[in-house]
Design a protein around this motif. Structure first.
Motif, PDB file in Angstrom:
ATOM      1  N   SER A 235      42.856  37.563  63.915  1.00  0.00           N
ATOM      2  CA  SER A 235      44.864  37.064  64.264  1.00  0.00           C
ATOM      3  C   SER A 235      45.615  38.192  65.126  1.00  0.00           C
ATOM      4  O   SER A 235      46.217  39.075  64.769  1.00  0.00           O
ATOM      5  N   VAL A 236      44.933  38.938  66.469  1.00  0.00           N
ATOM      6  CA  VAL A 236      45.553  40.384  66.582  1.00  0.00           C
ATOM      7  C   VAL A 236      46.067  39.793  68.326  1.00  0.00           C
ATOM      8  O   VAL A 236      46.923  40.341  68.234  1.00  0.00           O
ATOM      9  N   ARG A 237      45.815  39.826  68.661  1.00  0.00           N
ATOM     10  CA  ARG A 237      45.914  39.245  69.956  1.00  0.00           C
ATOM     11  C   ARG A 237      46.328  37.442  70.380  1.00  0.00           C
ATOM     12  O   ARG A 237      45.619  37.078  69.523  1.00  0.00           O
ATOM     13  N   PRO A 238      47.909  37.200  70.989  1.00  0.00           N
ATOM     14  CA  PRO A 238      47.335  36.454  71.585  1.00  0.00           C
ATOM     15  C   PRO A 238      46.669  35.849  71.938  1.00  0.00           C
ATOM     16  O   PRO A 238      45.964  34.734  71.607  1.00  0.00           O
ATOM     17  N   ASP A 240      43.695  35.587  70.515  1.00  0.00           N
ATOM     18  CA  ASP A 240      42.828  35.314  69.277  1.00  0.00           C
ATOM     19  C   ASP A 240      43.394  33.694  69.102  1.00  0.00           C
ATOM     20  O   ASP A 240      42.516  33.034  68.470  1.00  0.00           O
ATOM     21  N   VAL A 241      44.652  33.490  69.262  1.00  0.00           N
ATOM     22  CA  VAL A 241      45.241  32.581  68.057  1.00  0.00           C
ATOM     23  C   VAL A 241      44.778  30.680  68.140  1.00  0.00           C
ATOM     24  O   VAL A 241      44.212  30.453  67.443  1.00  0.00           O
ATOM     25  N   PRO A 242      44.273  30.827  69.640  1.00  0.00           N
ATOM     26  CA  PRO A 242      43.469  29.337  70.412  1.00  0.00           C
ATOM     27  C   PRO A 242      42.451  29.098  69.016  1.00  0.00           C
ATOM     28  O   PRO A 242      42.247  27.252  68.363  1.00  0.00           O
ATOM     29  N   ILE A 251      48.884  32.278  60.508  1.00  0.00           N
ATOM     30  CA  ILE A 251      48.168  33.570  61.212  1.00  0.00           C
ATOM     31  C   ILE A 251      49.462  35.228  60.561  1.00  0.00           C
ATOM     32  O   ILE A 251      50.323  34.225  60.812  1.00  0.00           O
ATOM     33  N   ASN A 252      48.979  35.523  60.471  1.00  0.00           N
ATOM     34  CA  ASN A 252      49.817  37.204  60.001  1.00  0.00           C
ATOM     35  C   ASN A 252      49.347  37.532  62.123  1.00  0.00           C
ATOM     36  O   ASN A 252      48.879  38.180  62.043  1.00  0.00           O
ATOM     37  N   LEU A 270      52.110  29.524  70.869  1.00  0.00           N
ATOM     38  CA  LEU A 270      51.000  29.374  70.366  1.00  0.00           C
ATOM     39  C   LEU A 270      50.743  28.572  69.063  1.00  0.00           C
ATOM     40  O   LEU A 270      50.144  27.956  69.050  1.00  0.00           O
ATOM     41  N   ALA A 271      51.013  29.635  67.722  1.00  0.00           N
ATOM     42  CA  ALA A 271      50.658  28.806  66.793  1.00  0.00           C
ATOM     43  C   ALA A 271      51.935  27.254  66.008  1.00  0.00           C
ATOM     44  O   ALA A 271      51.231  26.778  65.652  1.00  0.00           O
ATOM     45  N   GLN A 272      52.768  27.638  66.814  1.00  0.00           N
ATOM     46  CA  GLN A 272      53.635  26.370  66.933  1.00  0.00           C
ATOM     47  C   GLN A 272      52.679  24.969  67.597  1.00  0.00           C
ATOM     48  O   GLN A 272      52.762  23.909  66.890  1.00  0.00           O
ATOM     49  N   LYS A 273      51.838  25.478  68.954  1.00  0.00           N
ATOM     50  CA  LYS A 273      51.675  24.108  68.952  1.00  0.00           C
ATOM     51  C   LYS A 273      50.579  24.032  68.809  1.00  0.00           C
ATOM     52  O   LYS A 273      49.969  22.776  68.771  1.00  0.00           O
TER      53      LYS A 273
END
Ligand SMILES: [Mg+2]
Length: 339
Positions: A235-238, A240-242, A251-252, A270-273
């Motif tokens: 979980s590095v960059r935005p 990566d999240v999807p 995600i950390n 994104l994580a909330q989505k």
């Protein structure tokens, strides 16, 4: 108003050698950047991490050669600024983070508002964990003694010695433990064996059980795992999240990986989505970087913002830490100043 940029290297020394599955260090060189408009100064910190091919030398080289590009960036428009930072410094996430932080700090000071207020995150933060690195077994009681005030421990595993480390800790304390394997377990069977055992040891979650390039394997843990599994090296960059939805439970987010507060806010959205839990972590950092991250702490389920309390010579003062409870003030911006 014309901006000026300055920076300083600070060698921060850890109270103990900080050992994880892939490295061991007793000091880190961080770069503190300052952006001033003549009236207010915004602070930021770059704590470059080898895992992400970043270094102090790269940060300094960019700062020296690109000063004019940096001071031409927008204080108000964080999205445009972030795109520019990524184009200018594609291979130094820590430099992106430090500059984004400094611009946000300056922005908050101009508005005379704390960033946690501007972000709507508030000051009610979950209790942060305190990290115990991998130790020789006879050092564990000493480290636990140091951790006495902190109710939640984070333990670095992913070693051939995991069982003995955990057994030694459990002889001394029954505190809640969060386990970070730092990619140390290499097969699904090995990961499952460890997680099954740790689920009976008052462990709260497992961070990055397996190598980041084994996402298909990690996905096999998702529905099976008795404990939440949280992405860190994955979980590095935005962007990566999807791909982590349905693979990890949470995600950390770390500013030094994602490139700063602007991208951290994107990762939160994104994580909330995708219905994933949120954790905020850190590298070994001074109070500049930790105070920046804490501005978003109110959005997190879990906090691991102990970088500044692991060091013996913090050159800055900012967010307080009382037995793991982070105390945010109402100073404008990030509320940091030189010690
Ligand atoms: Mg981690």
């Amino acid at each position: 108003m014309k901006l000026s940029l300055s920076w300083e290297v600070q060698r921060i020394t850890t109270k103990f050698e900080f050992k994880i599955a892939r490295s061991a260090e007793s000091y880190y060189d961080v770069v503190i950047v300052k952006i001033s408009d003549g009236e207010h100064t915004g602070y930021g910190e770059a704590a470059p991490n080898k895992r992400y091919h970043d270094s102090k030398d790269l940060v300094l080289q960019y700062l020296e050669s690109m000063t004019a590009d940096i001071t031409a960036l927008s204080v108000e428009d964080s999205q445009v600024r972030q795109a520019a930072l990524e184009a200018l410094f594609p291979d130094s996430y820590a430099l992106q983070a430090s500059l984004d932080m400094a611009f946000w700090d300056l922005y908050g000071k101009r508005l005379d508002k704390p960033l946690h207020d501007i972000f709507g995150a508030g000051t009610d933060l979950p209790v942060s964990s305190y990290t115990i690195g991998i130790s020789e077994l006879d050092m564990i009681p000493v480290k636990l003694e140091e951790a006495t005030p902190y109710p939640i421990l984070k333990i670095k595993l992913g070693t051939p010695n995991d069982q003995a480390i955990m057994d030694t800790i459990r002889k001394h304390t029954d505190k809640v433990i969060r386990v970070d394997a730092n990619e140390g377990w290499k097969t699904v069977d090995e990961a499952k064996r460890h997680i099954e055992w740790l689920a009976g040891e008052n462990v709260e979650f497992i961070e990055q059980p397996m190598p980041a390039d084994q996402l298909d394997d990690i996905a096999k843990l998702h529905d099976w795992s008795p404990l939440p599994v949280v992405a860190d090296e994955n979980s590095v960059r935005p962007e990566d999240v999807p791909a982590l939805a349905g693979v990890y439970h949470g995600i950390n987010i770390k500013l030094m990986k994602c490139g700063g507060l602007t991208n951290a806010r994107k990762m939160i959205a994104l994580a909330q989505k995708y219905g994933m839990d949120l954790m905020m972590g850190c590298m070994v950092e001074s109070s500049v970087g930790i105070s920046a991250a804490a501005q978003l702490g109110g959005f997190m389920r879990w906090l691991d913002l102990d970088g500044n309390v692991l060091i013996a010579n913090d050159p800055y003062v900012g967010v307080g830490n009382e037995a793991g409870k982070l105390i945010l003030g109402n100073e404008p911006g990030m509320g940091v100043r030189p010690r």
